[in-house]
Write an enzyme that holds these catalytic residues in place. Structure first.
Site, PDB file in Angstrom:
ATOM      1  N   TYR A  54      47.217  32.073 -51.776  1.00 51.86           N
ATOM      2  CA  TYR A  54      46.093  32.016 -50.840  1.00 51.86           C
ATOM      3  C   TYR A  54      44.976  32.979 -51.248  1.00 51.86           C
ATOM      4  CZ  TYR A  54      48.653  28.921 -47.767  1.00 51.86           C
ATOM      5  OH  TYR A  54      49.309  27.822 -47.258  1.00 51.86           O
ATOM      6  N   TYR A  71      55.244  27.656 -39.621  1.00 53.70           N
ATOM      7  CA  TYR A  71      54.973  27.593 -41.057  1.00 53.70           C
ATOM      8  C   TYR A  71      56.171  26.949 -41.735  1.00 53.70           C
ATOM      9  CZ  TYR A  71      54.040  28.563 -45.883  1.00 53.70           C
ATOM     10  OH  TYR A  71      53.832  28.395 -47.229  1.00 53.70           O
ATOM     11  N   ASP A  79      64.368  24.683 -39.747  1.00 57.12           N
ATOM     12  CA  ASP A  79      63.899  25.322 -40.978  1.00 57.12           C
ATOM     13  C   ASP A  79      64.298  26.804 -40.907  1.00 57.12           C
ATOM     14  OD1 ASP A  79      62.554  26.599 -42.990  1.00 57.12           O
ATOM     15  OD2 ASP A  79      60.608  25.662 -42.594  1.00 57.12           O
ATOM     16  N   LYS A 106      64.540  31.048 -49.688  1.00 58.65           N
ATOM     17  CA  LYS A 106      64.233  32.479 -49.727  1.00 58.65           C
ATOM     18  C   LYS A 106      65.424  33.388 -50.055  1.00 58.65           C
ATOM     19  CE  LYS A 106      59.754  32.608 -47.679  1.00 58.65           C
ATOM     20  NZ  LYS A 106      59.119  31.685 -46.753  1.00 58.65           N
TER      21      LYS A 106
END
Ligand SMILES: *Cc1c(COP(=O)(O)O)cnc(C)c1O
Length: 435
Positions: free
Chosen positions: A27, A155, A256, A285
């Site tokens: 980003y 997210y 998620d 992750k």
């Protein structure tokens, strides 16, 4: 010793200049890039910068490095696997690291979740989950059920389908009309984790799922803790209500747990706070303890068999690096390291210390809210922070933190000791008190 530990300043000056000219960061702008901090090596909870300074890591490299950096058991597992094979295709072949990882994932997750798709990254795990849900309904003659119901403030990743279920405002969905699928969004849950439950909190969600059930393949959410979309912890009764509404309206539930999995919220999986079992579960992750990119999407036998009985006769996905042996071998070592230790007590200890260590921030005028869950501590500011200025102050205080928007937060490696954690919370207190 890594040779770059002793490089002259000139080496890093040139490296950073090249980086700014050519390398895209997450980003980031390419016309006004923030100069990155060169990191030469990392061990335990410490990052060593190019100039030799050591920083205590408060980020676990975005939820991932739960055992700290350069952990002997994980490094050994990678080295051992490297001697055998770094990679081999998963089409038509299998290997011990994938099987061993599969055994552990089946054993650690709820009994219903028996089928595992191993992929390259969290975003891909979410793509896979979405495609599973769509193929499931397709195979049952319900092709209209192909949209997703997601929560604001969520997210789920950066690829197009994963991004389509992220918060539509912060995810800037308006930049991608016609290419990003349009999904259905419920408001962010209001009832906080640890506060009392107000059934009115689920009303908007209930109306949306009832109104759209004929076109909904699945609900997707981050259970209990919303991460990069706002670092918000919500009431377990919200999740319980979602589960029963999904059942009532024939909509699948995708959890998620890419950020929350492997103990971060104080339970092994965040769904356990509500005793909820999803139909599809995404992991990533911390799966490899932050060593390598690997993700998993798990589902039930019923869903897997229904997909396989559909028009395609198979699940339509198969990445080149699927089940990469090196990543699977490190994931096995990471899971073994986690479950053989006292992770629950460790996270409880971190949680207690975050609560006391961050409490003084509540009194600062620039601070709106302080919240802690498991090994996650969040200070929400009244206004967006000046990222470069704040980062510099944190580096000067000897800590690595990466705030975003109005949020200064920490999620340290589980192995952090209380002195190092004090350095992190004091640095936050000291820096934020000046704002
Ligand atoms: C980070 C994250 C993802 C995306 O994972 P990547 O590996 O960055 O693609 C998806 N969902 C959640 C909840 C995440 O925190």
């Amino acid at each position: 010793m890594n040779k770059t530990d002793h490089c002259p300043d000139e080496f890093w000056t040139q490296a950073v200049a090249f980086d700014r000219a050519h390398l895209w960061h997450p980003y980031a702008s390419m016309t006004n890039p923030q100069p990155p901090w060169p990191v030469a090596s990392a061990a335990g909870v410490r990052l060593t910068l190019g100039d030799g300074r050591k920083l205590i890591d408060g980020m676990s490299s975005w939820w991932a490095a739960i055992h700290g950096y350069n952990h002997p058991a994980l490094t050994q597992a990678a080295q051992d696997q490297l001697q055998r094979m770094a990679h081999v295709m998963f089409g038509g072949l299998t290997h011990e690291p994938a099987v061993e990882l599969g055994r552990r994932l089946v054993a650690l997750t709820p009994a219903r979740l028996e089928k595992i798709f191993l992929s390259d990254s969290g975003s891909v795990a979410v793509e896979v989950a979405i495609k599973m849900a769509i193929q499931y309904w397709q195979a049952q003659g319900q092709p209209d059920k192909r949209r997703l119901l997601a929560l604001r403030g969520s997210y789920h990743g950066d690829t197009l389908a994963a991004a389509s279920v992220c918060d539509p405002v912060t995810g800037m969905h308006r930049l991608f009309p016609g290419v990003m699928p349009e999904q259905v969004f419920a408001p962010r849950p209001r009832c906080r984790f640890g506060s009392s439950w107000d059934p009115a909190d689920i009303a908007a969600f209930e109306n949306l799922i009832a109104a759209h059930k004929n076109e909904l393949a699945a609900v997707i959410l981050e259970p209990i803790a919303q991460g990069a979309g706002g670092m918000w912890f919500y009431h377990p009764d919200y999740l319980r209500a979602v589960r029963s509404l999904c059942d009532a309206h024939d909509v699948l539930l995708i959890a998620d747990e890419i950020a929350t999995g492997f103990g971060r919220t104080g339970r092994f999986f965040a769904c356990e706070h509500a005793d909820v079992v999803p139909d599809i579960l995404c992991l990533g992750k911390a799966l490899t303890g932050g060593y390598m990119t690997l993700a998993a999407t798990m589902t039930t036998t019923e869903i897997a068999e229904t997909i396989s009985s559909g028009e395609a006769g198979c699940f339509m996905h198969g990445p080149t690096f699927m089940a990469n042996p090196l990543a699977c071998a490190v994931a096995v070592a990471s899971i073994d390291q986690l479950v053989s230790g006292d992770w629950e007590a460790r996270i409880q200890g971190i949680e207690d210390q975050l609560r006391t260590g961050l409490a003084p921030c509540r009194d600062f005028t620039a601070v709106r809210d302080v919240r802690v869950l498991g090994a996650i501590g969040v200070v929400e500011m009244q206004a967006p922070i000046d990222l470069p200025a704040l980062t510099r102050q944190f580096v000067e205080a000897g800590v690595w933190l990466r705030p975003f928007g109005r949020l200064v937060y920490l999620m340290p490696p589980y192995v952090i000791n209380s002195e190092d954690l004090s350095v992190l919370t004091s640095a936050i207190g000291k820096v934020l008190s000046t704002l």
